[in-house]
Write a protein that holds these residues in place. Sequence first.
Motif, PDB file in Angstrom:
ATOM      1  N   THR A  30      -9.319-107.015 -92.458  1.00  0.00           N
ATOM      2  CA  THR A  30      -9.721-105.765 -93.089  1.00  0.00           C
ATOM      3  C   THR A  30      -9.498-105.860 -94.585  1.00  0.00           C
ATOM      4  O   THR A  30      -8.663-106.636 -95.065  1.00  0.00           O
ATOM      5  CB  THR A  30      -8.928-104.572 -92.538  1.00  0.00           C
ATOM      6  N   GLU A  35     -11.103 -95.917 -97.479  1.00  0.00           N
ATOM      7  CA  GLU A  35     -11.381 -96.475 -96.159  1.00  0.00           C
ATOM      8  C   GLU A  35     -11.036 -97.966 -96.162  1.00  0.00           C
ATOM      9  O   GLU A  35     -10.641 -98.532 -97.176  1.00  0.00           O
ATOM     10  CB  GLU A  35     -12.866 -96.299 -95.787  1.00  0.00           C
ATOM     11  N   TRP A  62     -13.327 -98.131 -91.275  1.00  0.00           N
ATOM     12  CA  TRP A  62     -12.245 -97.348 -90.692  1.00  0.00           C
ATOM     13  C   TRP A  62     -11.904 -96.229 -91.679  1.00  0.00           C
ATOM     14  O   TRP A  62     -11.528 -96.494 -92.820  1.00  0.00           O
ATOM     15  CB  TRP A  62     -11.010 -98.211 -90.460  1.00  0.00           C
ATOM     16  N   ALA A  87      -3.958-101.314 -88.580  1.00  0.00           N
ATOM     17  CA  ALA A  87      -4.223 -99.944 -88.161  1.00  0.00           C
ATOM     18  C   ALA A  87      -2.948 -99.142 -87.963  1.00  0.00           C
ATOM     19  O   ALA A  87      -2.929 -97.936 -88.144  1.00  0.00           O
ATOM     20  CB  ALA A  87      -5.038 -99.952 -86.865  1.00  0.00           C
ATOM     21  N   LEU A 147      -5.698 -93.981 -88.771  1.00  0.00           N
ATOM     22  CA  LEU A 147      -7.111 -93.927 -88.429  1.00  0.00           C
ATOM     23  C   LEU A 147      -7.521 -92.554 -87.922  1.00  0.00           C
ATOM     24  O   LEU A 147      -6.820 -91.942 -87.134  1.00  0.00           O
ATOM     25  CB  LEU A 147      -7.424 -94.981 -87.369  1.00  0.00           C
ATOM     26  N   PHE A 190     -13.963 -94.306 -86.465  1.00  0.00           N
ATOM     27  CA  PHE A 190     -14.615 -95.537 -86.886  1.00  0.00           C
ATOM     28  C   PHE A 190     -16.110 -95.287 -87.043  1.00  0.00           C
ATOM     29  O   PHE A 190     -16.693 -94.503 -86.297  1.00  0.00           O
ATOM     30  CB  PHE A 190     -14.434 -96.645 -85.837  1.00  0.00           C
TER      31      PHE A 190
END
Length: 218
Positions: A84, A91, A117, A137, A144, A147
């Motif tokens: 990520t 985000e 995310w 996450a 979160l 998505f």
Amino acid sequence: MIELARRYYPTGFPVEEDDLAEPVPAHQRTPEHARFLAAWDKALNGTDWKNLMKGLKRAFPGEGIGNGTQPYVSACMRCFLYRTEPLPGGERLATRIAAAVSVLVPFYIVYVTTQVWHPTHTGYPMAASPHPKRGDAGDESFHLQHFSSPQLTFDPPSTVRQEVNALEHLIEEVLGYRPFPLAFAGVALPGLRVGFFNGEGPPTLLDTLFSDNLAHLP
């Protein structure tokens, strides 16, 4: 390849004619479905997939490695490398370099999905790991909310080409499989009953030999 697909899925048995009172649907009482189940049993009981997952961890030390296999509800085993990165609006962009390995034929597909995310301000993230790493996450700095729909491409960008090449090489070395010729992916197979298929229109070779939903991964 069409004939190979027909070995594992019966012709006929339209969904609208299913007898819901039957404990086992008629299409699941066919020789084709028995071969489908046997192929899955062989794949799950063998050691090749375990060796591939071990090889992934050696090939990509320190990277996130996932197993996206869903036995019997598709025709492939799946694995992926994920990472990520932050986006300007707070985000995170999740990228997965994934492989789908058919349990019916000796072919594989490597592809890439991307997904955004979106953060939330709650202290209870929807997805959390027992010991999250920074940026994962479950990290307290990023919780979160939801998505975006994952976007799939079979033409990986140059930014992940090295990882794609390494994944392809590993699959061919460990399993001896070949890349699936994507030119045949959209070949329709009308009349074939594919139990896990949820798409509109007839299933395709890609659907029957792999999955009708490659984009969604854990």
